[in-house]
Design a protein around this motif. Structure first.
Motif, mmCIF file in Angstrom:
data_model
loop_
_atom_site.group_PDB
_atom_site.id
_atom_site.type_symbol
_atom_site.label_atom_id
_atom_site.label_comp_id
_atom_site.label_asym_id
_atom_site.label_seq_id
_atom_site.Cartn_x
_atom_site.Cartn_y
_atom_site.Cartn_z
ATOM 1 N N GLY A 55 -9.079 56.331 52.378
ATOM 2 C CA GLY A 55 -9.577 57.546 53.000
ATOM 3 C C GLY A 55 -11.056 57.750 52.750
ATOM 4 O O GLY A 55 -11.705 57.004 51.999
ATOM 5 N N LEU A 56 -11.600 58.764 53.375
ATOM 6 C CA LEU A 56 -13.041 59.005 53.335
ATOM 7 C C LEU A 56 -13.525 59.442 51.961
ATOM 8 O O LEU A 56 -14.521 58.925 51.455
ATOM 9 C CB LEU A 56 -13.406 60.054 54.380
ATOM 10 N N SER A 63 -13.576 56.693 49.266
ATOM 11 C CA SER A 63 -14.612 55.724 49.636
ATOM 12 C C SER A 63 -16.000 56.275 49.331
ATOM 13 O O SER A 63 -16.861 55.555 48.821
ATOM 14 C CB SER A 63 -14.500 55.368 51.122
#
Length: 299
Positions: A129-130, A133
């Motif tokens: 997921g964002l 990351s």
């Protein structure tokens, strides 16, 4: 009787070919139409676009959009440099890493090749997921406002690794056995035997990788803060989203608001952004089909 049968077969073959050519022509025309419209619209007069919309054949050709871009070329030239840098470095690094991975995963003497193949495949099903990351890139790798923040996420792709591994299966094991008998090490076998034979796969993967890096803008939006490090596509996206002249002036553009081609400049910038990468395709075209079909047919 035989002559009539041959005549019918010839007519049927001709009819099938004619229909196929017409369908291919229509499909190619549909694919080319947006690009041709983009080029022609970049030469349109601003008043004509507002009055009549985008057209394939402008009533009056105008170079104001390109004059504005070249007159204020500092931002665009820096963005070109950034994009070329991340495209070249990212593509070369990606080809090396993915070809090495494919080479290792196909080696029968590598005990854990199935485990690592599954772990690589697992990344195609689930991702962190964002937020994880972003934390990894900023807090642990310290890549905030670094060009490598746009290179690292796109260097390796699971699909490309499996493509390289499948290509390895088409190379006879006798080549490796002969090289080993002659005293060649693993890296020499990889570099002098695998790499020259893997040109179709490398060209295919390299084309996709280069396109990905050339079109990079999302990671630039997330991690890059310095305007001089913005990639070309992000600069283009910012220009397209501008809604007033003052925003362009704040970006550093020196413009006269009365002469601003606000619509045609979008098309002109798109032409300048897509033009160079299109030149890459003819060099990879001869390997493209064979690279994509690697491992698809067993025989």
């Amino acid at each position: 009787m035989g002559t009539k049968t041959v005549g019918k077969e010839d007519f049927s073959s001709f009819l099938i070919k004619a229909i196929s050519y017409v369908c291919i022509f229509c499909f190619a025309l549909a694919c080319a139409f947006p690009f041709v419209l983009m080029i022609s619209s970049s030469f349109m007069n601003e008043q004509e676009i507002v009055r009549e919309g985008y057209k394939l054949i402008p009533n009056h050709f105008s170079l104001k959009a390109y004059e504005l871009l070249f007159r204020n070329s500092t931002v665009l030239s820096k963005a070109y440099g950034v994009t070329i840098f991340i495209t070249v470095i990212g593509t070369v690094a990606g080809l090396l890493m993915m070809s090495m991975a494919g080479f290792v995963l196909n080696r029968k003497d590598f005990k854990y090749r199935h485990f690592f193949s599954f772990m690589i495949y697992f990344t195609t099903l689930f991702a962190g997921g964002l937020i994880p990351s972003y934390i990894l890139m900023v807090k642990y790798l310290h890549l905030k406002d670094s060009l490598f923040a746009m290179i690292l996420p796109g260097v390796v792709g699971a699909w490309s690794i499996f493509l390289m591994r499948n290509f390895m299966k088409s190379i006879p094991d006798s080549l490796y056995e002969s090289a080993t008998i002659d005293g060649a090490g693993d890296f020499r076998i990889y570099w002098q035997i695998f790499m020259p034979l893997a040109i179709p796969a490398l060209a295919t993967i390299g084309l996709f990788s280069a396109l990905g890096f050339w079109n990079e803008w999302y990671n630039g939006m997330l991690y890059i803060q310095t305007p001089d490090k913005f990639p070309l596509q992000y600069v283009l996206q910012r220009m397209i989203n501008q809604t007033n002249v003052q925003a362009l002036i704040n970006q550093g553009a020196v413009i006269n608001s009365a002469d601003l081609p606000s619509q045609s400049i979008k098309m002109a910038t798109a032409v300048m952004a897509t033009g160079p990468i299109i030149l890459l395709y003819p060099f990879a075209q001869r390997y493209f089909v064979s690279g994509l079909t690697i491992g698809a047919v067993k025989g």
